[in-house]
Scaffold this active site. Structure first.
Site, PDB file in Angstrom:
ATOM      1  CB  SER A 174      21.817  -0.771  75.663  1.00 47.11           C
ATOM      2  OG  SER A 174      21.633  -0.460  77.036  1.00 47.11           O
ATOM      3  CG  ASP A 326      22.120  10.180  76.969  1.00 46.53           C
ATOM      4  OD1 ASP A 326      21.179   9.461  76.567  1.00 46.53           O
ATOM      5  OD2 ASP A 326      22.874   9.851  77.902  1.00 46.53           O
TER       6      ASP A 326
HETATM    7  C1  S3P Z   1      23.821   5.237  80.091  1.00 41.83           C
HETATM    8  C2  S3P Z   1      23.629   4.628  78.875  1.00 41.83           C
HETATM    9  C3  S3P Z   1      22.720   5.152  77.845  1.00 41.83           C
HETATM   10  C4  S3P Z   1      22.343   6.610  78.107  1.00 41.83           C
HETATM   11  C5  S3P Z   1      21.989   6.845  79.542  1.00 41.83           C
HETATM   12  C6  S3P Z   1      23.154   6.497  80.451  1.00 41.83           C
HETATM   13  C7  S3P Z   1      24.743   4.616  81.060  1.00 41.83           C
HETATM   14  O1  S3P Z   1      21.534   4.379  77.853  1.00 41.83           O
HETATM   15  O2  S3P Z   1      21.271   6.979  77.274  1.00 41.83           O
HETATM   16  O3  S3P Z   1      21.643   8.197  79.746  1.00 41.83           O
HETATM   17  O4  S3P Z   1      25.139   5.274  82.041  1.00 41.83           O
HETATM   18  O5  S3P Z   1      25.092   3.438  80.864  1.00 41.83           O
HETATM   19  P1  S3P Z   1      21.376   3.037  76.977  1.00 41.83           P
HETATM   20  O6  S3P Z   1      22.204   1.993  77.596  1.00 41.83           O
HETATM   21  O7  S3P Z   1      19.908   2.717  77.070  1.00 41.83           O
HETATM   22  O8  S3P Z   1      21.797   3.408  75.591  1.00 41.83           O
END
Ligand code: S3P
Length: 445
Positions: A174, A326
């Site tokens: 993440s 996403d």
């Molecule tokens: C993001 C990370 C992702 C993505 C989100 C934006 C970011 O989430 O799904 O739309 O800007 O760091 P996760 O960290 O939960 O994977």
């Protein structure tokens, strides 16, 4: 936020080939980070191409509530006067994060190492999303957190000052968790390390280095090791935000599935940690050409020409998941028109996005005549071989912008009209989406 109070249904107009050029809005991830880091630099930063969607505006409002001055000029350029690392002020009211997980998790990191207390609230979708992934490392750094049951919003973060540096290995792939720890590290004495076994989007690392933070990235035995030296001084920057590949995704799929289509999508960010959908679609046989490859704001960018193509089902490689996390809803739509079946597994994170995207897309596709099989960690989609899908169903978007846009695209090649129960959430990331659809389908007024 408007979208939680007044649903806006939409019936997708009948099939039309897509042709022409459009420019996608600024990258959402980069837009959030540009406001946050500018607000922590001393002096004036400028941001061009900022995504002016509800999620990013929630970040802007929160940074203002904590002392930054943020203005949009008539020239469309945002000017931010930061308070300096360590200088965030106590907000007087709860911070309303709307639908935005990125705002919430990254700002929790910022608050965690400042001598302030902030309460985070959000809409029904955000209030159902897990926050323990962020509260665990931030508590290790010394912050105290009072959350609602299940470690969900509303929650309150009381920052620690000084916070303590940690070495933290991400238990889940993440970028939001990685970024929350790195942002907390900015005002933490000493070196904080994040170990990332599976690489995720690296916008935070790129931008922190650009603002002058002392940050190193090395490959260690357990993955990428990102080390940040705290009590940083950030220098104001001029930032140009590249276009969002996650927004371009809808047009890549739409042009691929609707016969006769030929579209140029301008200004698409192609950072390798974000470009997984392009790889997956090409594996399926999509016709995508990169034009005028260039660097914008330190990120690789190109215009993408996408023409209709006959798609074939694939087994989506697991290692593509973080770089297209996403884009699965859009990919499932491409799969619905491919020859044979597409199997996407190893993507259990989809269950904790703005909606449970495996369940939501399964229901949406099935309601419109597409056969699917649901797995705990993904979806198998049986394609139409390029034929129109039946359509005629109503899609429950579950306050999820990407479900609304993906199923709008599916409706462009359907025998019967597809109805979306609520397109209001699209304003979180892509306010011009439906106008651009009219432009590309030749229906613009
Ligand atoms: C993001 C990370 C992702 C993505 C989100 C934006 C970011 O989430 O799904 O739309 O800007 O760091 P996760 O960290 O939960 O994977």
């Amino acid at each position: 936020m408007a979208h939680s109070s007044s649903p806006t249904p939409f019936t997708v107009p009948g099939p039309a080939r897509l042709a022409g050029r459009i420019r996608v809005p600024g990258d959402k991830s980069i837009s959030h980070r540009s406001l946050m880091l500018s607000a922590l630099a001393v002096g004036e930063s400028r941001v061009e191409g900022l995504l002016e969607g509800e999620d990013v505006l929630a970040t802007a409002a929160a940074m203002r509530a904590m002392g930054a001055t943020i203005e949009r000029g008539d020239d469309g350029i945002w000017r931010i006067y930061g308070v300096g690392v360590g200088g965030l002020l106590q907000p007087c009211q709860a911070l309303d994060m709307g639908n935005s997980g990125t705002s919430t998790r990254l700002l929790m990191g910022l608050v965690a190492s400042h001598p302030i207390t902030a309460t985070f609230t959000g809409d029904a979708s955000l209030s159902a999303r897990p926050m323990a992934r962020v509260t665990v490392p931030l508590a290790q750094m010394g912050a105290s957190i009072e959350a609602s049951p299940g470690t969900r919003l509303p929650l309150m973060v009381r920052g620690a000052c000084p916070a303590v540096p940690i070495d933290y290995e991400l238990p889940v792939a993440s970028a939001q968790v990685k970024s929350a720890v790195l942002l907390a590290a900015l005002n933490t004495p000493g070196i904080t390390r994040v170990i990332e076994p599976v690489p995720t989007r690296d916008h935070s690392e790129r931008m922190l280095a650009g603002f002058g933070a002392q940050l190193t990235v090395e490959q260690g035995p357990r993955g990428r090791v990102i080390s940040l030296t705290g009590e940083a001084e950030l220098k104001p920057q001029s930032i140009v935000v590249p276009g969002d590949p996650s927004s371009a995704a809808f047009w890549m799929v739409a042009a691929s599935i609707v016969p006769g289509s030929d579209v140029v999508i301008e200004n698409v960010g192609l950072n390798p940690t974000r470009a997984g959908l392009v790889t997956a679609l090409r594996m399926m046989g999509a016709d995508i050409t990169e034009l005028d490859a260039r660097v914008v704001g330190g990120e690789p960018v190109a215009d993408l020409r996408v023409r209709h193509a006959t798609l074939a089902g694939i087994v989506v490689p697991h290692d593509l998941a973080p770089s297209m996390i996403d884009e699965y809803p859009a990919l499932f739509v491409a799969a619905a028109f491919a020859e044979g079946k597409t199997v996407a597994r190893g993507a259990e994170e989809l269950r904790v996005k703005e909606s449970d995207r495996i369940a939501a897309m399964r229901a949406a596709l099935e309601a419109n005549g597409v056969t699917t099989e649901e797995h705990e960690d993904g979806l198998t989609v049986h394609g139409s071989g390029g034929e129109k899908i039946a359509g005629g169903g109503t899609v429950a978007t579950k306050l999820d912008h990407r479900i609304a846009m993906s199923m709008t695209v599916a409706g462009l090649h359907a025998r019967n009209a597809v109805t979306i129960d609520d397109i209001a959430p699209v304003a979180t990331s892509y306010p011009a989406f439906y106008q651009q659809l009219e432009t590309l389908s030749g229906r613009a007024a």
